[in-house]
Design an enzyme around this catalytic site. Structure first.
Site, PDB file in Angstrom:
ATOM      1  N   HIS A 126       0.877  -1.170   0.000  1.00  0.00           N
ATOM      2  CA  HIS A 126       0.000   0.000   0.000  1.00  0.00           C
ATOM      3  C   HIS A 126       0.922   1.230   0.000  1.00  0.00           C
ATOM      4  CE1 HIS A 126      -2.875   2.849   1.875  1.00  0.00           C
ATOM      5  NE2 HIS A 126      -3.838   2.001   1.572  1.00  0.00           N
ATOM      6  N   ASP A 203       2.503  -4.891   7.964  1.00  0.00           N
ATOM      7  CA  ASP A 203       1.284  -4.093   7.831  1.00  0.00           C
ATOM      8  C   ASP A 203       0.108  -5.069   7.792  1.00  0.00           C
ATOM      9  OD1 ASP A 203      -0.928  -2.754   6.876  1.00  0.00           O
ATOM     10  OD2 ASP A 203       0.104  -1.790   5.196  1.00  0.00           O
ATOM     11  N   GLN A 206      -5.028  -5.487   6.294  1.00  0.00           N
ATOM     12  CA  GLN A 206      -5.956  -6.350   5.552  1.00  0.00           C
ATOM     13  C   GLN A 206      -6.051  -7.755   6.137  1.00  0.00           C
ATOM     14  OE1 GLN A 206      -8.081  -5.573   3.209  1.00  0.00           O
ATOM     15  NE2 GLN A 206      -7.324  -3.482   3.090  1.00  0.00           N
ATOM     16  N   LYS A 229     -11.139  -1.126  10.072  1.00  0.00           N
ATOM     17  CA  LYS A 229     -11.325  -2.281   9.194  1.00  0.00           C
ATOM     18  C   LYS A 229     -11.762  -3.516   9.982  1.00  0.00           C
ATOM     19  CE  LYS A 229      -8.361  -0.435   5.629  1.00  0.00           C
ATOM     20  NZ  LYS A 229      -7.123  -0.456   4.863  1.00  0.00           N
ATOM     21  N   CYS A 367      -4.549   2.550  -4.011  1.00  0.00           N
ATOM     22  CA  CYS A 367      -3.386   2.922  -3.185  1.00  0.00           C
ATOM     23  C   CYS A 367      -2.217   1.971  -3.413  1.00  0.00           C
ATOM     24  CB  CYS A 367      -3.699   2.939  -1.699  1.00  0.00           C
ATOM     25  SG  CYS A 367      -4.858   4.192  -1.200  1.00  0.00           S
TER      26      CYS A 367
HETATM   27  C1  LIG Z   1      -6.140   0.453   4.656  1.00  0.00           C
HETATM   28  C2  LIG Z   1      -4.730   0.088   4.552  1.00  0.00           C
HETATM   29  C3  LIG Z   1      -3.726   0.967   4.986  1.00  0.00           C
HETATM   30  C4  LIG Z   1      -4.013   2.355   5.442  1.00  0.00           C
HETATM   31  O1  LIG Z   1      -4.807   2.374   6.579  1.00  0.00           O
HETATM   32  P1  LIG Z   1      -5.300   3.769   7.157  1.00  0.00           P
HETATM   33  O2  LIG Z   1      -6.351   3.380   8.149  1.00  0.00           O
HETATM   34  O3  LIG Z   1      -5.857   4.548   6.008  1.00  0.00           O
HETATM   35  O4  LIG Z   1      -4.130   4.442   7.777  1.00  0.00           O
HETATM   36  C5  LIG Z   1      -2.423   0.523   4.902  1.00  0.00           C
HETATM   37  N1  LIG Z   1      -2.102  -0.690   4.447  1.00  0.00           N
HETATM   38  C6  LIG Z   1      -3.034  -1.556   4.026  1.00  0.00           C
HETATM   39  C7  LIG Z   1      -2.625  -2.907   3.543  1.00  0.00           C
HETATM   40  C8  LIG Z   1      -4.374  -1.183   4.062  1.00  0.00           C
HETATM   41  O5  LIG Z   1      -5.302  -2.051   3.624  1.00  0.00           O
END
Ligand SMILES: *Cc1c(COP(=O)(O)O)cnc(C)c1O
Length: 409
Positions: A126, A203, A206, A229, A367
């Site tokens: 991302h 990260d 997801q 999320k 993104c």
């Molecule tokens: C949504 C997402 C982000 C960003 O999250 P924010 O809540 O907008 O800071 C970063 N990495 C991944 C893989 C995402 O799905």
């Protein structure tokens, strides 16, 4: 409490007020769960309750409201500690989101990295897991190396191994790609990186909506996610870090709550987690995030995962029957995300037409421009399913998709 072994979808849908609304005259079909999940009523109620009953600043008042708010806020931290199986509650830092969490860590390495050091990221990242590291490299002279993907969208592990060497300081990979839904082999990546003494940040934005994450078992150094999320409100993120690393990196923000002693000559920092939580945090949001986590766990991540896989397999099968439809990201290890295009039709056009049928999808680069560049496409249409979606909704989506295609070709 005995956990349900099956998902009662009818009952679950009643928990989400937004699912009653109409969009363009049709029942809302929300297939943009990878961008943000919908919010159950218990979470909305907890925000109302906070402002109606005990709104107050935390950690600083002796009065009753402040103590109630502090207890609820810290209780939320313990919920996330237990959920992620962290050793200590102070290893859970509340931020404003994944993006903030990543920037906090990147900023922390500004004084630690040296010119010539190397950072490995992946082509599946991302933008929020690319740009902060580029900024870090500009300041330190460190270099970014990228793990490539293959035509299925999977990371090429052998290429990752070739990038590792004694100069590798940091490795940053997402657990699940937001654009393709592919689950990366993070345990293998973490273990291999540790053989080179590299520090690993995952990260998990997801992954956390779909699977249980155990930071101890993973032996991961930093793990980040956003609670919007996982049924929580927007504006709250989690940063898990091993105590030794959180102690090593400096705070991102200076201000109230993050200090021990302040004089005009020098201030000393507070201990964990306060060092990273300067100023008044999103108190109601953090408390509500804990309620969202409880809600998700009451359904059970295993049940969620199983049900969402059924939706994924069903939709994939139905969609592949459509002529010229191409799905990006082919892997046995996938969450309920389908990123696709139909022939030469622009993703935006399909997204706009299905929206007329009340169906929310995501279109564009998601993104993740490097992935789109790899496939040489302007973007994709992405549908992403959650445990409150149904096969009937998928059928309606397929119908709308057929109509869109006949209008556009
Ligand atoms: C949504 C997402 C982000 C960003 O999250 P924010 O809540 O907008 O800071 C970063 N990495 C991944 C893989 C995402 O799905």
């Amino acid at each position: 409490m005995k956990k349900n072994t099956n998902i009662n979808i009818k009952e679950i849908r009643k928990d989400f007020p937004i699912l009653n609304r109409k969009v363009n005259g049709n029942d809302l079909i929300y297939f943009d769960n990878a961008a943000t999940s919908q919010t159950p009523k218990v979470v909305i109620d907890s925000i109302v309750s906070y402002y109606s009953n005990y709104n107050s600043n935390i950690h600083r008042g002796v009065h009753a409201l402040s103590q109630e708010a502090t207890d609820a806020y810290e209780n939320s931290r313990i919920k996330f500690q237990k959920h992620f199986n962290a050793d200590n509650s102070f290893e859970i830092i509340f931020t404003s989101g994944t993006t903030h969490s990543i920037n906090l860590v990147a900023n922390g390495f500004k004084k630690i990295l040296k010119s010539g050091d190397e950072i490995i990221i992946s082509q599946l990242e991302h933008h929020s897991n690319i740009v902060p590291w580029q900024m870090l490299c500009e300041e330190t002279g460190a270099k970014i190396k990228v793990i490539p993907i293959d035509h299925n969208g999977e990371l090429v592990f052998s290429e990752f191994e070739k990038l590792l060497n004694s100069r590798t300081e940091l490795v940053f990979v997402n657990h699940v790609s937001n654009a393709l839904g592919i689950i990366n082999p993070i345990k293998k990546i973490i273990d291999r990186a540790h053989e080179f003494n590299a520090i690993v940040l995952i990260d998990g934005a997801q992954a956390t909506p779909h699977m249980k994450v155990d930071v101890l078992k993973l032996d991961v150094d930093f793990y980040v996610t956003s609670t919007h999320k996982i049924c929580g409100p927007t504006g709250v993120g989690i940063l898990y870090g091993k105590e030794k690393w959180l102690n090593k990196i400096p705070p991102f923000f200076g201000g109230g709550e993050m200090i021990d002693q302040v004089t005009f000559e020098k201030s000393t920092y507070a201990g964990l987690p306060n060092k990273f939580e300067a100023g008044t945090p999103n108190i109601s949001g953090v408390i509500a995030s804990g309620i969202g986590l409880d809600y998700m766990n009451s359904i059970g991540l295993e049940n969620i995962n199983k049900y969402e896989s059924e939706l994924l397999n069903y939709a994939t099968k139905e969609m592949l029957l459509i002529e010229d439809l191409k799905i990006y990201g082919v892997s046995k290890e996938k969450t309920s995300v389908i990123s696709f295009n139909v022939g030469e039709i622009h993703p935006y056009d399909i997204g706009s037409i299905v929206d007329k049928f009340g169906i929310a999808t995501r279109t564009g680069q998601l993104c993740a421009q490097p992935i789109m560049d790899y496939f040489k496409i302007p973007g994709t249409i992405r549908v992403s399913f959650s445990f409150y979606n149904t096969k009937e909704e998928i059928d309606l989506f397929i119908k709308a998709l057929h109509k869109a295609i006949s209008m556009l070709s």
